[in-house]
Write a protein that holds these residues in place. Structure first.
Motif, PDB file in Angstrom:
ATOM      1  N   TYR A  97       0.817  -1.218   0.000  1.00 55.63           N
ATOM      2  CA  TYR A  97       0.000   0.000   0.000  1.00 55.63           C
ATOM      3  C   TYR A  97       0.854   1.274   0.000  1.00 55.63           C
ATOM      4  O   TYR A  97       1.961   1.300   0.536  1.00 55.63           O
ATOM      5  N   HIS A 121      -6.035   1.312   3.653  1.00 61.01           N
ATOM      6  CA  HIS A 121      -6.120  -0.155   3.701  1.00 61.01           C
ATOM      7  C   HIS A 121      -5.320  -0.731   4.872  1.00 61.01           C
ATOM      8  O   HIS A 121      -5.769  -1.654   5.544  1.00 61.01           O
ATOM      9  N   GLY A 175      -8.736   3.016  -7.069  1.00 62.40           N
ATOM     10  CA  GLY A 175      -7.328   3.229  -6.738  1.00 62.40           C
ATOM     11  C   GLY A 175      -6.401   2.456  -7.660  1.00 62.40           C
ATOM     12  O   GLY A 175      -5.577   3.015  -8.384  1.00 62.40           O
ATOM     13  N   CYS A 232      -7.016   7.735   0.168  1.00 59.03           N
ATOM     14  CA  CYS A 232      -6.225   7.201  -0.952  1.00 59.03           C
ATOM     15  C   CYS A 232      -5.329   8.349  -1.425  1.00 59.03           C
ATOM     16  O   CYS A 232      -5.600   8.997  -2.443  1.00 59.03           O
TER      17      CYS A 232
HETATM   18  S1  SF4 Z   1      -6.113   2.628  -2.328  1.00 52.49           S
HETATM   19 FE1  SF4 Z   1      -4.982   4.399  -3.116  1.00 52.49          FE
HETATM   20  S2  SF4 Z   1      -3.471   4.843  -1.592  1.00 52.49           S
HETATM   21 FE2  SF4 Z   1      -4.209   2.802  -1.200  1.00 52.49          FE
HETATM   22  S3  SF4 Z   1      -2.772   1.457  -2.242  1.00 52.49           S
HETATM   23 FE3  SF4 Z   1      -4.473   1.852  -3.618  1.00 52.49          FE
HETATM   24  S4  SF4 Z   1      -3.812   3.605  -4.839  1.00 52.49           S
HETATM   25 FE4  SF4 Z   1      -2.484   3.517  -3.054  1.00 52.49          FE
END
Ligand code: SF4
Ligand SMILES: Cc1ncc(C[n+]2csc(CCOP(=O)(O)OP(=O)(O)O)c2C)c(N)n1
Length: 482
Positions: A30, A36, A138, A225
């Protein structure tokens, strides 16, 4: 701080190590500041505290949430995009003692998986869904999600989400709260320490309720995110509280008083458990003259292939067996290929799909060629013909030729070939008593003339096998017609 020991240790519900490429060792999958990781921690801690780790299965779908299986030391299943609640349903129903968590992003749950979440919630499945709402896709680089805010830009809404064109943000908690079945629905956020503590309680509560067999529990977590929002981790958290929480107010949307059901999920339990659960005193009657088996019946549409499977399944039910019947057929009403899977079991059936049937009933040559390979070693193939195709060989299973169509013609109706085959199957496998077949026919076939024919067909099929094996009328090397 003086007088305090700060103990940093990972939850035992996490693996000791997670796998990453050499150059990325020590980094999680992540991005820095991603929600997350925090959400994972809350789940892991709740599982440990509640002592549920050993019986938990976590379903990870598609999206950044997929990486969950690298971290949780529980049963892990990865599923196709949007299908997590359906897979979680199967996992929980086939193992009612387990704890099942469906862990999904907003693209996964609220776009491609809308149907699955609504129906799982509406059925009141005893699963916990953790819904990570970061208002964007994401993993794929920032496309608009159903939860993207009005005017929020994304790669697919570069001028900002316009409700006139893209509709309004979907409020999933509110939507699910309109259904009767869910027992607990709450929206929480990962914005600051205070909201995270609330989120921790919500996750724990949902899992506690699931462990009590209460029903469908759902926790939406508003989650930062930073990468896709193009904010640093601190700004991203601020954006959760100052912007996201305005559109998605936190709170409890459903909290049913839990009366422990006498047998709320009776259909998911075995008959024996259901009777026990409702306080019944009578032991379920298991007939010892039934035998567990798995059967694939195949042929072309119009041969009564699916009906033959249904008759066997109905017989199993009347004998208090656990049964499943799964049909598969082409779009044509006539002459397309059709087959069905039938399982007869004394215990709960995990899946209705049979990949290695013990018995294959091939009502025509294409089915013989297609399914013979699948039959389990030592299994049996019943083939609707008086002889096998010349080039056909089968060394791992017995093949018994039963000219069911010919026999049916002699009896006066080609349509009863499937019942001839039923008689042959019962005689050959002894999986169910023939009297039960008569009982099923008598209660399902309304036309007396057809019923009479069916009874004759059943007897003819049984006698054919009886003669083959015991009298050896047209014997092959081991008493069977090859
Ligand atoms: S949800 Fe967003 S911040 Fe989290 S790993 Fe995925 S892209 Fe990256
Ligand atoms: C059937 C299918 N369609 C589309 C995709 C591409 N895809 C991968 S992840 C994703 C969106 C995930 O977004 P979200 O569920 O919000 O999870 P996040 O990455 O934000 O955690 C999409 C559309 C796919 N993998 N499979």
């Amino acid at each position: 701080m003086e007088g305090f020991d700060i103990v940093k240790e990972k939850s035992p519900a996490f693996y000791d190590r997670f796998e990453r490429k050499d150059e990325l060792q020590g980094q999680t999958h992540y991005c820095p500041g991603c929600g997350h990781g925090v959400a994972h921690k809350l789940i892991a801690e709740a599982l440990t505290e509640l002592g549920l780790q050993d019986r938990t299965t976590l379903v990870s779908p598609v999206g950044c949430s997929v990486f969950a299986y690298y971290y949780f030391d529980v049963g892990n299943v990865q599923v196709a995009h949007g299908r997590a609640p359906a897979a979680a349903t199967a996992l929980r129903r086939s193992n009612p003692e387990s704890i099942v968590i469906s862990y999904q992003g907003d693209g996964d749950l609220a776009a491609i998986g809308t149907a699955e979440i609504i129906h799982a919630a509406n059925r009141g499945e005893n699963i916990t869904v953790i819904f990570i709402n970061n208002a964007i896709y994401g993993m794929t680089g920032g496309q608009m999600a159903p939860t993207t805010l009005v005017n929020q830009t994304s790669t697919t809404s570069p001028y900002g989400r316009n409700p006139a064109n893209e509709g309004f943000p979907l409020h999933v908690c509110e939507l699910l709260a309109s259904l009767e079945a869910p027992v607990y629905i709450e929206r929480v956020a990962l914005a600051d320490a205070k909201t995270i503590i609330k989120a921790q309680k919500a996750v724990k509560k949902a899992l506690t309720l699931q462990s009590q067999g209460a029903g469908f529990t759902f926790v939406e977590i508003l989650s930062p995110c930073p990468t896709i929002w193009k904010k640093d981790p601190i700004e991203a958290r601020k954006w959760v509280s100052e912007v996201l929480m305005k559109t998605y107010p936190l709170g409890v949307f459903r909290e049913k008083k839990i009366e422990m059901p006498e047998c709320k999920h009776a259909p998911h339990k075995s008959v024996a458990e259901a009777i026990g659960a409702s306080g019944g005193v009578s032991e379920v009657k298991r007939h010892h003259h039934t035998r567990e088996t798995t059967i694939k019946v195949a042929g072309f549409g119009g041969q009564g292939v699916l009906l033959l499977g249904q008759l066997i399944a109905e017989m199993g039910m009347r004998e208090n067996m656990e049964v499943s019947w799964l049909p598969s057929y082409g779009p044509e009403m006539r002459s397309g290929s059709a087959h069905c899977h039938v399982t007869l079991a004394h215990d709960r059936i995990g899946s209705p799909v049979i990949t290695r049937p013990e018995v294959v009933v091939a009502m025509n040559e294409p089915s013989l060629r297609k399914f013979a390979e699948q039959v389990a070693p030592g299994g049996v193939i019943l083939y609707n013909n008086s002889r096998l195709p010349e080039d056909f060989t089968c060394s791992h299973a017995r093949v018994l030729c039963v000219p069911a169509s010919e026999i049916a013609d002699t009896l006066g109706s080609a349509k009863i070939a499937n019942v001839v085959m039923l008689g042959a199957l019962l005689e050959e496998t002894e999986c169910l008593p023939a009297e039960t077949a008569i009982n099923v026919l008598e209660t399902t076939v309304k036309n007396p003339k057809i019923l009479e024919l069916d009874k004759k067909a059943l007897t003819a099929g049984r006698e054919f096998v009886d003669n083959q094996v015991r009298v050896g009328a047209v014997p092959g090397p081991d008493g069977y017609a090859y």
